[in-house]
Scaffold this motif. Structure first.
Motif, PDB file in Angstrom:
ATOM      1  N   ASP A  24       0.830  -1.212   0.000  1.00 29.77           N
ATOM      2  CA  ASP A  24       0.000   0.000   0.000  1.00 29.77           C
ATOM      3  C   ASP A  24       0.860   1.256   0.000  1.00 29.77           C
ATOM      4  O   ASP A  24       1.983   1.274   0.493  1.00 29.77           O
ATOM      5  CB  ASP A  24      -0.923   0.029   1.219  1.00 29.77           C
ATOM      6  CG  ASP A  24      -2.088  -0.926   1.082  1.00 29.77           C
ATOM      7  OD1 ASP A  24      -2.325  -1.408  -0.041  1.00 29.77           O
ATOM      8  OD2 ASP A  24      -2.757  -1.187   2.094  1.00 29.77           O
ATOM      9  N   GLN A  25       0.299   2.329  -0.548  1.00 33.09           N
ATOM     10  CA  GLN A  25       0.964   3.634  -0.584  1.00 33.09           C
ATOM     11  C   GLN A  25       1.113   4.176   0.829  1.00 33.09           C
ATOM     12  O   GLN A  25       0.199   4.091   1.630  1.00 33.09           O
ATOM     13  CB  GLN A  25       0.137   4.615  -1.436  1.00 33.09           C
ATOM     14  CG  GLN A  25       0.616   6.048  -1.417  1.00 33.09           C
ATOM     15  CD  GLN A  25       1.925   6.246  -2.144  1.00 33.09           C
ATOM     16  OE1 GLN A  25       2.170   5.590  -3.138  1.00 33.09           O
ATOM     17  NE2 GLN A  25       2.765   7.125  -1.651  1.00 33.09           N
ATOM     18  N   SER A  26       2.267   4.745   1.109  1.00 32.07           N
ATOM     19  CA  SER A  26       2.511   5.358   2.406  1.00 32.07           C
ATOM     20  C   SER A  26       1.675   6.631   2.536  1.00 32.07           C
ATOM     21  O   SER A  26       1.449   7.337   1.564  1.00 32.07           O
ATOM     22  CB  SER A  26       3.993   5.696   2.542  1.00 32.07           C
ATOM     23  OG  SER A  26       4.226   6.409   3.721  1.00 32.07           O
ATOM     24  N   LEU A  27       1.231   6.916   3.742  1.00 27.68           N
ATOM     25  CA  LEU A  27       0.465   8.133   3.988  1.00 27.68           C
ATOM     26  C   LEU A  27       1.339   9.262   4.526  1.00 27.68           C
ATOM     27  O   LEU A  27       0.834  10.299   4.930  1.00 27.68           O
ATOM     28  CB  LEU A  27      -0.677   7.843   4.964  1.00 27.68           C
ATOM     29  CG  LEU A  27      -1.701   6.837   4.470  1.00 27.68           C
ATOM     30  CD1 LEU A  27      -2.744   6.580   5.546  1.00 27.68           C
ATOM     31  CD2 LEU A  27      -2.352   7.306   3.193  1.00 27.68           C
ATOM     32  N   CYS A  28       2.656   9.073   4.546  1.00 28.79           N
ATOM     33  CA  CYS A  28       3.583  10.090   5.017  1.00 28.79           C
ATOM     34  C   CYS A  28       3.637  11.231   3.998  1.00 28.79           C
ATOM     35  O   CYS A  28       3.913  11.000   2.816  1.00 28.79           O
ATOM     36  CB  CYS A  28       4.971   9.478   5.194  1.00 28.79           C
ATOM     37  SG  CYS A  28       6.259  10.689   5.563  1.00 28.79           S
ATOM     38  N   PRO A  29       3.372  12.476   4.427  1.00 32.14           N
ATOM     39  CA  PRO A  29       3.391  13.595   3.482  1.00 32.14           C
ATOM     40  C   PRO A  29       4.745  13.786   2.801  1.00 32.14           C
ATOM     41  O   PRO A  29       4.805  14.082   1.606  1.00 32.14           O
ATOM     42  CB  PRO A  29       3.047  14.814   4.340  1.00 32.14           C
ATOM     43  CG  PRO A  29       2.378  14.265   5.542  1.00 32.14           C
ATOM     44  CD  PRO A  29       2.935  12.892   5.760  1.00 32.14           C
ATOM     45  N   LEU A  30       5.833  13.609   3.534  1.00 31.43           N
ATOM     46  CA  LEU A  30       7.163  13.778   2.937  1.00 31.43           C
ATOM     47  C   LEU A  30       7.424  12.711   1.884  1.00 31.43           C
ATOM     48  O   LEU A  30       7.920  13.011   0.795  1.00 31.43           O
ATOM     49  CB  LEU A  30       8.247  13.733   4.020  1.00 31.43           C
ATOM     50  CG  LEU A  30       9.670  13.960   3.505  1.00 31.43           C
ATOM     51  CD1 LEU A  30       9.833  15.420   3.069  1.00 31.43           C
ATOM     52  CD2 LEU A  30      10.692  13.611   4.548  1.00 31.43           C
ATOM     53  N   LYS A  31       7.070  11.470   2.184  1.00 33.73           N
ATOM     54  CA  LYS A  31       7.285  10.398   1.208  1.00 33.73           C
ATOM     55  C   LYS A  31       6.369  10.561   0.001  1.00 33.73           C
ATOM     56  O   LYS A  31       6.763  10.261  -1.129  1.00 33.73           O
ATOM     57  CB  LYS A  31       7.078   9.033   1.847  1.00 33.73           C
ATOM     58  CG  LYS A  31       7.503   7.911   0.926  1.00 33.73           C
ATOM     59  CD  LYS A  31       7.744   6.640   1.657  1.00 33.73           C
ATOM     60  CE  LYS A  31       8.330   5.620   0.687  1.00 33.73           C
ATOM     61  NZ  LYS A  31       8.731   4.413   1.333  1.00 33.73           N
ATOM     62  N   MET A  32       5.160  11.058   0.217  1.00 36.83           N
ATOM     63  CA  MET A  32       4.254  11.279  -0.905  1.00 36.83           C
ATOM     64  C   MET A  32       4.775  12.376  -1.828  1.00 36.83           C
ATOM     65  O   MET A  32       4.612  12.290  -3.040  1.00 36.83           O
ATOM     66  CB  MET A  32       2.859  11.623  -0.397  1.00 36.83           C
ATOM     67  CG  MET A  32       2.149  10.433   0.223  1.00 36.83           C
ATOM     68  SD  MET A  32       0.585  10.856   1.011  1.00 36.83           S
ATOM     69  CE  MET A  32      -0.422  11.249  -0.404  1.00 36.83           C
TER      70      MET A  32
END
Length: 128
Positions: free
Chosen positions: A18-26
């Protein structure tokens, strides 16, 4: 609470894909210093210590810290005494933990860049 919900609703084991929900990683595709702690907690709850430590070395320590904090705060409320203030407000301890986290994150970033191509990094962001 979020790791418990992920553990409960993660019946098909999509946690790794699943896609990470971390704003920096996004935004950047690169993990932040806290990335992986939630997955680490979920795998720790499942009893997989190796995967837990793989996702973030501090994940199991977060659980230990929370349990100790609950016990200490409950004891302080009952006895009306403060026990660990000299440790909680210790600048040397805070600087030591910050240096450890920065070093750990730097090593994780090097490992991340070594094991992912530029296309993989972009695919992990919102700029796919």
């Amino acid at each position: 609470m979020i790791p418990f919900l992920l553990l409960f609703f993660n019946q098909n084991n999509h946690l790794e894909t699943d896609q990470s929900l971390c704003p920096l990683k996004m935004l950047t595709g690169f993990p932040c210093p806290g990335c992986g702690i939630t997955k680490s907690l979920v795998y720790f709850y499942e009893g997989d210590l190796q995967k837990s430590l793989y996702y973030h070395i501090l994940g199991p320590l977060v659980i230990v810290f929370c349990l100790v904090t609950i016990v200490v705060l409950t004891t302080e409320l009952i006895t009306k005494k403060e026990y660990f203030n000299k440790w909680l407000f210790n600048k040397k301890l805070a600087y030591g933990l910050a240096i450890f986290l920065a070093t750990y994150h730097f090593i994780r970033i090097i490992y991340f860049i070594k094991n992912n191509s530029l296309d993989d990094i972009i695919h992990q962001s919102i700029w796919r």
